[in-house]
Motif scaffolding. Structure first.
Motif, PDB file in Angstrom:
ATOM      1  N   ARG A  90     125.609  82.529  84.575  1.00 15.80           N
ATOM      2  CA  ARG A  90     125.038  83.532  85.488  1.00 15.80           C
ATOM      3  C   ARG A  90     125.699  83.377  86.852  1.00 15.80           C
ATOM      4  O   ARG A  90     125.827  82.253  87.359  1.00 15.80           O
ATOM      5  N   PHE A 112     116.658  81.986  84.389  1.00 14.25           N
ATOM      6  CA  PHE A 112     117.701  82.111  83.363  1.00 14.25           C
ATOM      7  C   PHE A 112     118.097  80.738  82.826  1.00 14.25           C
ATOM      8  O   PHE A 112     118.291  80.554  81.624  1.00 14.25           O
ATOM      9  N   SER A 116     117.658  80.291  78.791  1.00 17.60           N
ATOM     10  CA  SER A 116     118.857  80.386  77.969  1.00 17.60           C
ATOM     11  C   SER A 116     119.097  79.067  77.263  1.00 17.60           C
ATOM     12  O   SER A 116     118.426  78.074  77.503  1.00 17.60           O
TER      13      SER A 116
END
Length: 335
Positions: A90, A112, A116
């Motif tokens: 990211r 995130f 993830s």
């Protein structure tokens, strides 16, 4: 000015020689499972901080590279990075160039990291530039640096690391990108272009930013922008009246022109006091620059060079362009 290190979503070009040893060292640590959870990459603008981060991340995620080899740029992982859609990476940037990175964006990005995870070699959050974090955003990031998710690494890129809170800096391992020698840069630039005779000019025009110098040599728009700025600055050396000078200043982008104006003022000061031209001053007629310097004197030149820093700080502010140009032109015209 747009980021000059690396355009997000594009595969990295070959690493410049001053970055490659650092890339290899970090990749080796990543292969050995010793990569820190926070890495603060520092260095002046245009040295390649973003290239370095991209090179490390891409090497570790590449499905073909081993050891400290560079990424292949062809496998599915590399192509996902090229498209900006790799599930383990990211990129966190300001919503607009020159703006702050806000707390909501940091919270979304750190979430995130916790959600993830496909079992790959790395999960990476790249913050570019980290010195754009505002106070609340930095505080939100600190929580993740204190208790990072397993397998996650945060890469913070900063040209002004001192602007980051000490608590952020203390929880990151700092990696400094040191300015390479002129000889090393010239050799690298010469290998990147057929215009060998313009290498020294491009590096001077870039204000010693190697990646911008390469852009000037390889991108017609960047070359045209430099030639426009040089024409404007040359005209300012012997401008006859305030209005023509102010109008000329408005033909360029302040964020690009004002650092070059400061460099020209410092070149004039050096010429007046030492009788020597530096690399940037050599891009202008010596006699005009000397006349400009003599007409103002050392003290006035020193004041103008200092004032140019304030003009640069104001360049991102919502000021009237005509008024700003007139203010600068008036200051330059006084003797």
């Amino acid at each position: 000015m747009a980021n000059q290190d690396h355009a997000p979503g594009r595969l990295m070009p070959i690493q410049p020689p001053w970055l490659e040893p650092i890339r290899k060292r970090l990749v080796r640590r990543g292969r050995d499972g010793r990569l820190p959870s926070g890495i603060l990459i520092t260095g002046s603008p245009g040295l390649g901080k973003a290239l370095l981060t991209t090179g490390v991340v891409q090497s570790l995620l590449c499905q073909r590279a081993s050891g400290n080899e560079p990424a292949c740029s062809e496998c599915n992982a590399c192509r996902s990075l090229e498209g900006g859609v790799h599930p383990e990476v990211r990129l966190l940037e300001p919503a607009e160039p020159g703006k702050d990175i806000l707390v909501d964006a940091v919270r979304d990005a750190t979430e995130f990291l916790t959600l993830s995870g496909s079992g790959g070699a790395l999960r990476a959050l790249i913050i570019r530039p980290a010195d754009a974090l505002n106070v609340n955003a930095a505080n939100a990031l600190l929580k993740t640096l204190e208790e990072p998710p397993a397998g996650a690494t945060l890469f913070l890129e900063a040209a002004r690391p001192a602007s980051l809170p000490a608590t952020i800096r203390s929880r990151c391992q700092q990696v400094d990108v040191v300015s390479p020698s002129i000889e090393q840069v010239h050799e690298w630039l010469a290998a990147e272009t057929d215009q060998h005779e313009r290498v020294a000019e491009a590096y001077a025009a870039s204000l010693n930013r190697p990646l911008l110098a390469r852009e000037i040599l390889t991108d017609s728009a960047a070359l045209e922008a430099w030639e426009t700025d040089r024409q404007i600055l040359t005209g300012l050396l012997n401008a006859a009246d305030l209005h023509s000078s102010a109008a000329a200043l408005q033909r360029s982008v302040p964020e690009r022109l004002l650092p070059r104006l400061q460099a020209l003022l410092l070149s004039a000061q050096r010429l007046l006091l030492a009788g020597q031209l530096d690399a940037f001053g050599e891009q202008f007629p010596r006699d005009r620059l000397l006349d400009f310097a003599r007409a103002r004197g050392a003290r006035r030149l020193a004041w103008l060079a200092q004032q140019s820093l304030e003009w640069q700080r104001q360049s991102g502010a919502n000021l009237n362009p005509a008024l700003r140009s007139e203010t600068i032109a008036l200051a330059l015209g006084r003797r």
